[in-house]
Design a protein around this motif. Structure first.
Motif, short mmCIF file in Angstrom:
data_model
loop_
_atom_site.label_atom_id
_atom_site.label_comp_id
_atom_site.label_asym_id
_atom_site.label_seq_id
_atom_site.Cartn_x
_atom_site.Cartn_y
_atom_site.Cartn_z
N ASP A 1 -2.56 3.00 -7.68
CA ASP A 1 -2.04 3.85 -6.59
C ASP A 1 -1.34 3.09 -5.47
O ASP A 1 -0.99 3.67 -4.45
CB ASP A 1 -3.14 4.73 -5.97
CG ASP A 1 -3.56 5.84 -6.91
OD1 ASP A 1 -2.79 6.15 -7.84
OD2 ASP A 1 -4.66 6.38 -6.73
N ALA A 2 -1.15 1.76 -5.64
CA ALA A 2 -0.30 1.06 -4.68
C ALA A 2 1.15 1.41 -4.99
O ALA A 2 1.47 1.79 -6.12
CB ALA A 2 -0.52 -0.44 -4.78
N GLY B 1 -15.94 -1.86 -3.44
CA GLY B 1 -17.00 -0.89 -3.71
C GLY B 1 -17.08 0.21 -2.68
O GLY B 1 -17.35 1.37 -3.01
N GLU B 2 -16.84 -0.14 -1.42
CA GLU B 2 -17.04 0.83 -0.34
C GLU B 2 -15.77 1.57 0.09
O GLU B 2 -15.85 2.51 0.87
CB GLU B 2 -17.68 0.14 0.87
CG GLU B 2 -19.08 -0.36 0.54
CD GLU B 2 -19.90 -0.69 1.78
OE1 GLU B 2 -19.57 -0.20 2.87
OE2 GLU B 2 -20.88 -1.43 1.62
N SER B 3 -14.63 1.12 -0.37
CA SER B 3 -13.39 1.82 -0.01
C SER B 3 -13.02 2.79 -1.13
O SER B 3 -13.72 2.89 -2.13
CB SER B 3 -12.24 0.82 0.17
OG SER B 3 -11.89 0.29 -1.09
N GLY B 4 -11.94 3.47 -0.96
CA GLY B 4 -11.48 4.37 -2.01
C GLY B 4 -10.55 3.68 -2.99
O GLY B 4 -9.92 4.33 -3.83
N LEU B 5 -10.47 2.34 -2.91
CA LEU B 5 -9.50 1.63 -3.75
C LEU B 5 -9.96 1.55 -5.21
O LEU B 5 -11.13 1.28 -5.49
CB LEU B 5 -9.30 0.20 -3.22
CG LEU B 5 -8.55 0.09 -1.90
CD1 LEU B 5 -8.69 -1.32 -1.32
CD2 LEU B 5 -7.08 0.46 -2.09
N PRO C 1 0.84 -1.21 0.00
CA PRO C 1 0.00 0.00 0.00
C PRO C 1 0.87 1.25 0.00
O PRO C 1 1.97 1.26 0.55
CB PRO C 1 -0.77 -0.09 1.32
CG PRO C 1 -0.55 -1.46 1.85
CD PRO C 1 0.70 -1.98 1.23
N SER C 2 0.35 2.29 -0.61
CA SER C 2 1.06 3.57 -0.57
C SER C 2 0.50 4.42 0.56
O SER C 2 -0.54 4.10 1.15
CB SER C 2 0.88 4.30 -1.90
OG SER C 2 -0.46 4.72 -2.04
N ALA C 3 1.20 5.50 0.85
CA ALA C 3 0.73 6.41 1.90
C ALA C 3 -0.66 6.93 1.58
O ALA C 3 -1.45 7.21 2.49
CB ALA C 3 1.72 7.57 2.04
N ALA C 4 -0.99 7.01 0.29
CA ALA C 4 -2.32 7.50 -0.10
C ALA C 4 -3.42 6.50 0.28
O ALA C 4 -4.60 6.85 0.25
CB ALA C 4 -2.35 7.74 -1.61
N GLN C 5 -3.03 5.27 0.63
CA GLN C 5 -4.02 4.22 0.90
C GLN C 5 -4.14 3.89 2.39
O GLN C 5 -4.64 2.83 2.76
CB GLN C 5 -3.67 2.98 0.09
CG GLN C 5 -3.80 3.21 -1.42
CD GLN C 5 -3.25 2.09 -2.25
OE1 GLN C 5 -2.22 1.51 -1.92
NE2 GLN C 5 -3.91 1.78 -3.36
N LYS C 6 -3.69 4.82 3.22
CA LYS C 6 -3.70 4.57 4.67
C LYS C 6 -5.13 4.26 5.16
O LYS C 6 -5.35 3.31 5.91
CB LYS C 6 -3.16 5.82 5.36
CG LYS C 6 -2.73 5.60 6.79
CD LYS C 6 -2.27 6.89 7.42
CE LYS C 6 -0.89 7.31 6.98
NZ LYS C 6 -0.39 8.47 7.77
N ALA C 7 -6.08 5.07 4.74
CA ALA C 7 -7.47 4.86 5.20
C ALA C 7 -8.01 3.53 4.68
O ALA C 7 -8.84 2.89 5.35
CB ALA C 7 -8.36 6.01 4.73
N ASP C 8 -7.55 3.10 3.51
CA ASP C 8 -8.01 1.83 2.95
C ASP C 8 -7.49 0.65 3.76
O ASP C 8 -8.14 -0.39 3.87
CB ASP C 8 -7.58 1.71 1.48
CG ASP C 8 -8.08 2.88 0.65
OD1 ASP C 8 -9.27 3.21 0.77
OD2 ASP C 8 -7.27 3.48 -0.09
N VAL C 9 -6.27 0.80 4.30
CA VAL C 9 -5.73 -0.26 5.17
C VAL C 9 -6.63 -0.42 6.39
O VAL C 9 -7.00 -1.53 6.78
CB VAL C 9 -4.28 0.08 5.61
CG1 VAL C 9 -3.80 -0.90 6.67
CG2 VAL C 9 -3.34 0.05 4.41
N VAL C 10 -7.01 0.71 6.97
CA VAL C 10 -7.88 0.65 8.16
C VAL C 10 -9.24 0.04 7.80
O VAL C 10 -9.73 -0.86 8.47
CB VAL C 10 -8.07 2.06 8.77
CG1 VAL C 10 -9.05 2.01 9.93
CG2 VAL C 10 -6.73 2.63 9.21
#
Ligand SMILES: Cc1cc2nc3c(=O)[nH]c(=O)nc-3n(C[C@H](O)[C@H](O)[C@H](O)COP(=O)(O)O)c2cc1C
Length: 182
Positions: free
Chosen positions: A115-116, A96-100, A73-82
């Motif tokens: 964006d990874a 569907g529900e994440s920003g991925l 994951p990139s820093a831009a995907q921090k919220a997606d990790v959570v």
């Protein structure tokens, strides 16, 4: 040195780098789960392993999958990790529900993650039950990196290298009450 409860010593592992496992369901739709327990296990062929707990939805997916994707994951995907680490694909369409966002793979059928910091397309390899987790090793058949390796797209795990934050857990760093469940 003093003897301590196991968890107190394990906490010294943090910060740890995190990967996303993108595994297809029986319809081929991808589910995403973060895993802190991962490692490369071979250079030639390049192989990467992840350790997944028996109750995870991803566990059943990886048992059945012939191929899947592991991503940094990139820093831009921090919220997606959570989000992906605190919801199960058994209940939620995490893509569907994440920003991925998804992108086309080169060799396997499972999509890679836009964006990874990096994505590794894997063919399923050997697995090993260890306690309450199974280690799944995959052979990397193609790799991708984000085209702009800027601050936003750098490897999330690397953000938490040595320094004053060294012994904080990921959940503390994210400012969340989430406990990594590995
Ligand atoms: C940072 C982080 C690291 C995690 N590492 C692991 C891990 O290595 N292995 C594991 O089984 N679960 C791990 N988890 C927990 C799973 O990601 C979590 O239970 C997730 O909701 C499972 O999704 P699934 O049910 O869709 O497979 C981690 C969670 C977070 C937030």
């Amino acid at each position: 040195m003093k003897r301590v409860p196991l968890g107190e010593a394990v906490a010294r592992k943090f910060p740890e780098s995190v990967v996303f496992i993108v595994a297809p369901d029986e319809e081929g739709d991808p589910n995403v789960m973060p895993a802190g327990w991962s490692m490369f296990t071979s250079n030639d062929p390049l192989m990467i392993a992840v350790s997944v707990g028996f109750p995870r939805y991803t566990h059943g997916l990886l048992e059945a999958a012939e191929e899947y994707v592991v991503a940094f994951p990139s820093a831009a995907q921090k919220a997606d990790v959570v989000f992906c680490g605190s919801n199960s694909g058994a209940d939620v369409d995490k893509i569907g529900e994440s920003g991925l966002s998804l992108a086309d793979p080169a060799v396997v059928s499972t999509p890679i993650l836009e964006d990874a910091a990096a994505c590794f397309e894997c063919r399923s390899g050997p697995s090993l039950e260890t306690g309450d987790h199974t280690i799944f090793a995959g052979e990397v058949v193609a790799a991708h990196v984000s085209e702009t390796y800027d601050e936003r797209l750098k490897n999330l795990g690397r953000e938490w290298g040595d320094g004053p934050e060294r012994f904080k857990t990921l959940s503390e760093l994210l400012g969340s009450t989430l406990s990594p469940q590995s």
